[in-house]
Scaffold this motif. Structure first.
Motif, mmCIF file in Angstrom:
data_model
loop_
_atom_site.group_PDB
_atom_site.id
_atom_site.type_symbol
_atom_site.label_atom_id
_atom_site.label_comp_id
_atom_site.label_asym_id
_atom_site.label_seq_id
_atom_site.Cartn_x
_atom_site.Cartn_y
_atom_site.Cartn_z
ATOM 1 N N ILE A 37 0.817 -1.190 0.036
ATOM 2 C CA ILE A 37 -0.056 -0.079 -0.185
ATOM 3 C C ILE A 37 0.887 1.345 -0.013
ATOM 4 N N GLY A 38 2.034 1.267 0.664
ATOM 5 C CA GLY A 38 2.671 2.558 0.720
ATOM 6 C C GLY A 38 3.869 2.665 -0.455
ATOM 7 N N ASN A 39 4.149 1.416 -1.251
ATOM 8 C CA ASN A 39 5.173 1.487 -2.028
ATOM 9 C C ASN A 39 5.271 2.679 -3.259
ATOM 10 N N THR A 40 3.923 2.484 -4.027
ATOM 11 C CA THR A 40 3.861 3.128 -5.170
ATOM 12 C C THR A 40 3.842 4.686 -4.752
ATOM 13 N N ALA A 41 3.324 5.066 -3.454
ATOM 14 C CA ALA A 41 3.237 6.255 -3.014
ATOM 15 C C ALA A 41 4.590 6.979 -2.633
ATOM 16 N N LEU A 42 5.384 5.798 -1.874
ATOM 17 C CA LEU A 42 6.417 6.272 -1.537
ATOM 18 C C LEU A 42 7.606 6.620 -2.763
ATOM 19 N N ASN A 43 7.298 5.744 -3.628
ATOM 20 C CA ASN A 43 8.181 5.568 -5.050
ATOM 21 C C ASN A 43 7.854 7.416 -5.619
ATOM 22 N N ALA A 44 6.387 7.565 -5.594
ATOM 23 C CA ALA A 44 6.307 8.753 -6.207
ATOM 24 C C ALA A 44 6.809 9.835 -5.386
ATOM 25 N N ALA A 45 6.745 9.747 -4.159
ATOM 26 C CA ALA A 45 6.983 10.856 -3.044
ATOM 27 C C ALA A 45 8.760 11.001 -3.307
ATOM 28 N N ASN A 46 9.390 9.749 -3.445
ATOM 29 C CA ASN A 46 11.127 9.901 -3.653
ATOM 30 C C ASN A 46 11.416 10.435 -5.108
ATOM 31 N N GLU A 47 10.728 10.121 -6.383
ATOM 32 C CA GLU A 47 10.896 10.216 -7.507
ATOM 33 C C GLU A 47 10.487 11.669 -8.328
ATOM 34 N N LEU A 48 9.354 11.951 -7.888
ATOM 35 C CA LEU A 48 8.675 13.048 -8.532
ATOM 36 C C LEU A 48 9.244 14.273 -7.849
ATOM 37 N N VAL A 49 9.355 15.352 -8.641
ATOM 38 C CA VAL A 49 10.005 16.686 -7.984
ATOM 39 C C VAL A 49 8.643 17.293 -7.521
ATOM 40 N N LEU A 50 7.477 17.134 -8.206
ATOM 41 C CA LEU A 50 6.232 17.800 -7.753
ATOM 42 C C LEU A 50 5.864 17.391 -6.168
ATOM 43 N N PRO A 51 5.001 18.145 -5.737
ATOM 44 C CA PRO A 51 4.315 18.026 -4.476
ATOM 45 C C PRO A 51 3.314 16.628 -4.736
ATOM 46 N N VAL A 52 3.483 15.684 -3.720
ATOM 47 C CA VAL A 52 2.393 14.448 -3.970
ATOM 48 C C VAL A 52 1.416 14.615 -2.832
ATOM 49 N N LEU A 53 0.253 14.416 -3.024
ATOM 50 C CA LEU A 53 -0.971 14.311 -1.973
ATOM 51 C C LEU A 53 -1.278 12.792 -2.207
ATOM 52 N N ILE A 54 -1.032 12.164 -0.823
ATOM 53 C CA ILE A 54 -1.581 10.785 -0.643
ATOM 54 C C ILE A 54 -2.604 10.510 -0.106
ATOM 55 N N ILE A 55 -3.791 9.832 -0.605
ATOM 56 C CA ILE A 55 -4.827 9.500 -0.125
ATOM 57 C C ILE A 55 -5.298 8.196 0.106
ATOM 58 N N SER A 56 -5.309 7.722 1.102
ATOM 59 C CA SER A 56 -5.632 6.300 1.614
ATOM 60 C C SER A 56 -6.916 5.885 1.336
ATOM 61 N N GLU A 57 -7.458 4.586 1.266
ATOM 62 C CA GLU A 57 -8.636 4.148 0.881
ATOM 63 C C GLU A 57 -9.613 4.622 1.852
ATOM 64 N N HIS A 58 -9.053 5.003 3.045
ATOM 65 C CA HIS A 58 -10.083 5.476 4.192
ATOM 66 C C HIS A 58 -10.348 6.694 4.037
ATOM 67 N N VAL A 59 -9.785 7.627 3.196
ATOM 68 C CA VAL A 59 -10.136 9.259 3.331
ATOM 69 C C VAL A 59 -11.175 9.542 2.334
ATOM 70 N N THR A 60 -12.082 10.490 2.778
ATOM 71 C CA THR A 60 -12.846 11.005 2.053
ATOM 72 C C THR A 60 -12.896 12.536 2.122
ATOM 73 N N TYR A 61 -13.301 13.332 1.096
ATOM 74 C CA TYR A 61 -12.839 14.742 0.864
ATOM 75 C C TYR A 61 -13.620 15.256 2.235
ATOM 76 N N GLN A 62 -13.156 16.254 2.883
ATOM 77 C CA GLN A 62 -13.561 17.297 3.724
ATOM 78 C C GLN A 62 -12.888 18.532 3.472
ATOM 79 N N PRO A 63 -13.773 19.688 3.678
ATOM 80 C CA PRO A 63 -13.046 20.808 3.665
ATOM 81 C C PRO A 63 -11.806 21.123 4.440
ATOM 82 N N ILE A 64 -10.479 21.754 3.879
ATOM 83 C CA ILE A 64 -9.370 21.797 4.665
ATOM 84 C C ILE A 64 -9.300 22.851 5.396
ATOM 85 N N HIS A 65 -9.509 22.876 6.793
ATOM 86 C CA HIS A 65 -9.710 23.991 7.850
ATOM 87 C C HIS A 65 -8.429 23.906 8.689
ATOM 88 N N HIS A 66 -8.001 22.681 9.107
ATOM 89 C CA HIS A 66 -6.799 22.437 9.920
ATOM 90 C C HIS A 66 -5.701 21.601 9.493
#
Length: 285
Positions: free
Chosen positions: A134-163
């Motif tokens: 579960i973390g490998n692809t995201a980790l590889n992306a975080a390590n290899e991509l120069v862009l910011p990476v936002l990782i969403i696990s299967e438990h996450v649903t969208y909530q407005p970002i206040h905190h």
């Protein structure tokens, strides 16, 4: 492509790229990215990397086979786009499917569309295999991509970002751009920013001088914020408890400047966080 933080620092977001493998976590990442793109009024690019049967990706494969697989992937992407449009996500949505390794395809598409942010779901098979992968692809992306990476696990649903929580070490923070980048992300969402640091009770107080706290307060003076120091030997336990009992909509970490990232996203820790907290993870470079 812009440098990894330049557009964040300028508070400009024009294009979000989200990768999906059509799994439930992958499609959850698309849904989250769509909400985010709508809120920020940005273009959304949905990308899928496909491989030949048995896991191959040979570029010399028969053209008709590759073309058929591309059409199938594009049909699936079109269904996703149509559903998003049906839900009144009235912004530009592009789709792209290509043969190749996931990270390489993402890099190419990010360059093509001049993406500012990559959104990825954490995917894998059931049971222990999922917790290993579960973390490998995201980790590889975080390590290899120069862009910011936002990782969403299967438990996450969208909530407005206040905190927003910035999980960081304070040592050397004056010399980094991390505070500025986190500040700009918080301003983008008009959110409260918390700088959360975990240290053992007997650890030397190097890097936690009054000057460091004063520096942070000065740089965040126009932003609602607070600094939190947690004394705990087990960083994972401390963070899990904090994210569970304190309102948190987004966690920011920085892999290049802080060794804390390696501990936070080591294999076992990644698995545990992915299955026990429901917080998107924004990885800045």
């Amino acid at each position: 492509m812009a440098s990894s933080l330049s557009k964040f620092v300028l508070k400009i977001m024009e294009t979000i790229l989200v990768a999906t493998d059509f799994s439930k976590p992958g499609n959850s990442a698309v849904e989250y990215a769509a909400h985010l793109a709508r809120f920020l009024n940005t273009k959304l690019v949905i990308v899928h990397a496909f491989k030949l049967p048995l896991g191959g990706y040979n570029i010399e494969a028969p053209l008709d086979t590759v073309s058929e697989m591309r059409r199938s992937a594009e049909n699936s992407l079109e269904l996703i786009r149509d559903q998003l449009l049906h839900n009144s996500y009235d912004f530009g949505i592009e789709i792209h499917a290509d043969l190749g390794r996931t990270i390489e395809v993402i890099k190419d598409v990010a360059d093509k569309y001049n993406a500012d942010l990559v959104v990825m779901g954490m995917t894998g098979e059931a049971g222990k295999i999922k917790q290993h992968v579960i973390g490998n692809t995201a980790l590889n992306a975080a390590n290899e991509l120069v862009l910011p990476v936002l990782i969403i696990s299967e438990h996450v649903t969208y909530q407005p970002i206040h905190h927003i929580c910035l999980a960081a070490e304070l040592q050397g923070i004056e010399e980094s751009t991390l505070i500025y980048s986190a500040r700009d992300v918080a301003q983008m969402f008009n959110a409260t920013l918390e700088i959360v640091t975990v240290e053992s009770a007997d650890k030397t107080r190097k890097g936690r001088s009054p000057e460091t706290y004063s520096f942070i307060d000065k740089k965040l003076k126009d932003l609602k914020h607070r600094q939190v120091m947690i004394h705990e030997e087990d960083r994972l336990l401390a963070l899990e408890y904090y994210f569970k009992f304190h309102e948190t909509d987004l966690v920011i970490v920085n892999p290049k400047k802080h060794s804390f990232f390696q501990e936070l996203f080591g294999d076992s820790v990644t698995k545990h966080l992915a299955f026990h907290i429901r917080v998107p993870l924004l990885i800045l470079k």
